[in-house]
Design an enzyme around this catalytic site. Structure first.
Site, PDB file in Angstrom:
ATOM      1  N   LYS A  73       8.915  -5.982  -2.584  1.00  0.00           N
ATOM      2  CA  LYS A  73       8.959  -4.538  -2.821  1.00  0.00           C
ATOM      3  C   LYS A  73      10.252  -3.883  -2.331  1.00  0.00           C
ATOM      4  CE  LYS A  73       3.999  -3.578  -2.900  1.00  0.00           C
ATOM      5  NZ  LYS A  73       2.915  -2.725  -2.371  1.00  0.00           N
ATOM      6  N   ASP A 109       2.392   3.279  -5.399  1.00  0.00           N
ATOM      7  CA  ASP A 109       1.452   3.134  -4.283  1.00  0.00           C
ATOM      8  C   ASP A 109       1.214   4.494  -3.642  1.00  0.00           C
ATOM      9  OD1 ASP A 109       0.945   0.370  -4.418  1.00  0.00           O
ATOM     10  OD2 ASP A 109       2.734  -0.097  -3.249  1.00  0.00           O
TER      11      ASP A 109
END
Length: 282
Positions: A73, A109
């Site tokens: 990420k 997210d």
């Protein structure tokens, strides 16, 4: 997902290592099938040493986009052309959108967490005070996007105080919200905030008897408490918070809505949220 994959089928996927445990293929392919979209979602195990090549493959193979999970990420950022403000501040990307060779990194997210709050928990973050427990990647994504969504103040508590100070400074300096680091545990603060978000892995399977040290007696019935752990679906932290009268939720909402937002970015269609929810195993 169409009944017959053809040369016109658009491909989405997941870059991670490992990826075999992911719920994303089931969730996205159920949504594609439901809407009759000629898309398919696949999981790609990408060793950390091959990440740059994998991102180049997104361009070369004209994939519609990909999700990104651990351990990529943060490390994927240098290979992208553009970042949204949320991804830049969060320091992490979990969704890449491909448009004619241009790769844009998003952090759905944190944005998905905010959408879960408004859609499922009936909680409008604007003008609220928030206590975030933890200062890792999940905490940063949640805190950043809550700040961008208009919360008044973000309080960060972490067992390593320097990390809480660092995250609070980022929020305070680069978003409209006020922020500060606070001691953990604090016997006073929980009663002064509207939302508490538990972002550490404590209580996650198989250590289901673990629980952050927290003054549950200070909670109020109108407060919202979210534990980002979703396996088990009801953690010890959630159970103790519920006994104090708080409204409690696990992390499945964040998992669901990060996928919903990615789906909408790739397809331009409104996601069938309930179809995607039913595809999750919990």
């Amino acid at each position: 997902m169409s009944e017959l994959i053809s040369a016109r089928t658009r491909v989405c996927g997941l870059l991670g290592y490992p990826v075999e445990h992911s719920f994303s293929p089931a969730m996205h392919n159920a949504a594609f099938r439901h809407l009759g979209l000629d898309f398919v979602y696949l999981a790609f195990p990408v060793h950390p040493e091959r990440l740059e090549e994998a991102v180049a493959g997104v361009r070369a193979l004209h994939l519609a986009g990909v999700n990104v999970t651990v351990p990529h990420k943060e490390k994927v950022i240098p290979y992208l052309d553009e970042l949204t403000d949320g991804a830049r501040l969060a320091g992490a990307v979990n969704t890449i959108v491909h448009r004619e060779g241009h790769l844009v990194g998003h952090n759905t997210d944190g944005a998905g967490f905010v959408r879960f709050l408004t859609a499922d928990a009936g909680f409008n973050p604007a003008g609220k005070r928030v206590l975030v427990l933890g200062a890792g990647g999940a905490a940063r994504a949640v805190a950043v996007h809550l700040a961008l969504a208009g919360v008044e103040q973000v309080l960060v508590a972490n067992r390593t105080p320097s990390r809480a100070v660092e995250l609070a400074a980022l929020i305070h300096d680069q978003t409209p919200a006020r922020a500060c680091a606070v001691p953990w545990p604090s016997d006073v603060l929980p009663g002064e905030v509207d939302l508490i978000v538990q972002t550490t892995p404590l209580g996650m399977h198989p250590r289901v008897d673990a629980c952050p040290d927290f003054p549950f007696h200070r909670l109020r019935p109108e407060q919202v408490v979210v534990d980002l752990v979703y396996n088990p679906p009801r953690t010890l932290f959630m159970e103790l918070a519920a006994r104090s009268g708080a409204r409690v939720y696990n992390g499945l909402g964040m998992l669901l809505y990060q996928g919903v937002l990615a789906f909408e970015l790739w397809t331009g269609e409104r996601a069938p949220v309930e179809v995607m929810r039913r595809a999750l195993p919990f």
